[in-house]
Design a protein around this motif. Structure first.
Motif, short mmCIF file in Angstrom:
data_model
loop_
_atom_site.label_atom_id
_atom_site.label_comp_id
_atom_site.label_asym_id
_atom_site.label_seq_id
_atom_site.Cartn_x
_atom_site.Cartn_y
_atom_site.Cartn_z
N PHE A 59 -36.12 9.86 1.07
CA PHE A 59 -35.86 9.80 -0.49
C PHE A 59 -37.15 10.09 -1.24
CE2 PHE A 59 -32.26 7.06 1.16
CZ PHE A 59 -31.19 8.05 0.81
N THR A 60 -37.53 11.23 -1.19
CA THR A 60 -38.89 11.57 -1.70
C THR A 60 -38.78 12.15 -2.94
OG1 THR A 60 -38.49 14.01 -0.69
CG2 THR A 60 -39.73 12.44 0.55
N GLU A 61 -37.59 12.24 -3.65
CA GLU A 61 -37.46 12.96 -4.90
C GLU A 61 -36.66 11.98 -5.98
OE1 GLU A 61 -38.44 16.12 -5.67
OE2 GLU A 61 -38.91 16.25 -3.60
N ALA A 62 -37.36 11.53 -6.89
CA ALA A 62 -36.66 10.59 -8.18
C ALA A 62 -36.16 11.83 -9.18
CB ALA A 62 -37.74 9.78 -8.75
N VAL A 63 -34.90 11.86 -9.22
CA VAL A 63 -34.20 12.94 -9.93
C VAL A 63 -33.91 12.50 -11.17
CG1 VAL A 63 -33.72 14.35 -7.82
CG2 VAL A 63 -31.80 12.58 -8.93
N GLY A 64 -33.98 11.25 -11.60
CA GLY A 64 -33.69 10.68 -13.06
C GLY A 64 -32.81 9.28 -13.00
N GLU A 73 -31.91 7.22 -9.49
CA GLU A 73 -31.32 8.00 -8.28
C GLU A 73 -32.59 8.74 -7.57
OE1 GLU A 73 -27.88 11.49 -7.39
OE2 GLU A 73 -28.19 10.91 -9.49
N LEU A 74 -32.59 8.55 -6.40
CA LEU A 74 -33.36 9.22 -5.51
C LEU A 74 -32.66 10.22 -4.61
CD1 LEU A 74 -35.31 5.99 -4.46
CD2 LEU A 74 -36.11 7.63 -6.31
N ARG A 75 -33.39 11.31 -4.32
CA ARG A 75 -32.70 12.23 -3.25
C ARG A 75 -33.90 12.72 -2.07
NH1 ARG A 75 -27.92 15.91 -5.86
NH2 ARG A 75 -27.47 14.23 -7.34
N LEU A 83 -29.79 8.01 -2.90
CA LEU A 83 -29.77 6.66 -3.20
C LEU A 83 -29.98 6.47 -4.46
CD1 LEU A 83 -30.23 3.62 -2.03
CD2 LEU A 83 -32.59 4.43 -1.93
N MET A 84 -28.93 5.32 -4.95
CA MET A 84 -29.11 4.79 -6.24
C MET A 84 -29.38 3.38 -6.16
SD MET A 84 -26.09 6.81 -8.31
CE MET A 84 -24.97 6.97 -6.86
N VAL A 85 -30.32 3.18 -6.97
CA VAL A 85 -30.67 1.51 -7.05
C VAL A 85 -30.53 1.25 -8.58
CG1 VAL A 85 -32.55 -0.24 -6.73
CG2 VAL A 85 -32.35 1.79 -5.17
N TYR A 86 -29.61 0.36 -8.81
CA TYR A 86 -29.23 0.10 -10.24
C TYR A 86 -29.01 -1.54 -10.49
CZ TYR A 86 -24.68 0.83 -8.89
OH TYR A 86 -23.28 0.77 -8.23
N VAL A 87 -29.01 -1.69 -11.71
CA VAL A 87 -28.42 -3.06 -12.06
C VAL A 87 -27.28 -2.86 -13.07
CG1 VAL A 87 -30.38 -4.50 -11.76
CG2 VAL A 87 -30.05 -3.36 -13.98
N GLU A 88 -26.10 -3.63 -13.19
CA GLU A 88 -25.11 -3.16 -14.04
C GLU A 88 -24.74 -4.58 -14.57
OE1 GLU A 88 -20.49 -1.60 -13.44
OE2 GLU A 88 -22.16 -0.82 -12.33
#
Length: 177
Positions: A59-64, A73-75, A83-88
């Motif tokens: 996952f080398t790209e942070a797309v926003g 979100e990373l791609r 891959l998404m890493v988030y808190v909700e």
């Protein structure tokens, strides 16, 4: 906003294969998500207290921002995996079981894996020839922030991803508040 978060160099040694052999080798290399052979693990941390092992070589790209919750979100460089890493926020004080019942976007029958405890849920399945895996760890109190990951990758690469997704999932940590 695209930003490099790691470098991946893929070098194909095609000497002696001839032009046709080199083309076949290049097609085979493109058939796998970039970086699968060299995950290069790093610990991702955010302001919300989320910590997770991330294969930065894939996952080398942070797309926003993540499309859900507050996160990123990373791609992969080739766009085949994300891959998404988030808190909700869990303002409605859902239990993991109730959250899955209420928010599942695919039919329950589409799930290949489902584990729900009083502290987290993890679900996986196939959607549009892509395998997805989602996990959220829930706060100690009824309401608070859930720390979550979402991984998606080509179905044809399932075996190559098994250990990677397992490590990401088992490393997910967050503040319990």
């Amino acid at each position: 906003m695209r930003m490099r978060i790691g470098l991946v160099a893929v070098v194909m040694g095609c000497a002696g294969l001839g032009v046709a052999g080199a083309a076949v080798a290049q097609d085979a290399a493109r058939a796998r998500t970039a970086g699968l052979d060299r995950p290069v693990w790093r610990v991702f941390e955010d302001r919300a207290g989320t910590r997770v092992d991330v294969p930065a070589g894939i996952f080398t790209e942070a797309v926003g921002p993540a499309p859900r919750g507050d996160g990123v979100e990373l791609r992969s460089a080739d766009g085949r995996a994300r891959l998404m890493v988030y808190v909700e926020e869990n303002d409605e004080a859902f239990t993991p079981a109730r959250f899955v019942r209420t928010n599942l976007k695919v039919p329950a029958g589409a799930l290949d894996y489902r584990r729900v405890t009083d502290r987290f849920f993890a679900v996986s399945g196939v959607n549009d020839d892509e395998i997805f895996y989602s996990r959220c760890n829930f706060p100690a109190r009824a309401a608070g922030r859930m720390h979550c990951i979402y991984v998606a990758y080509p179905r044809a690469e399932e075996k190559a991803w098994d250990d990677i997704v397992t490590r990401i999932s088992l490393s997910l940590r967050g503040s319990r508040s």
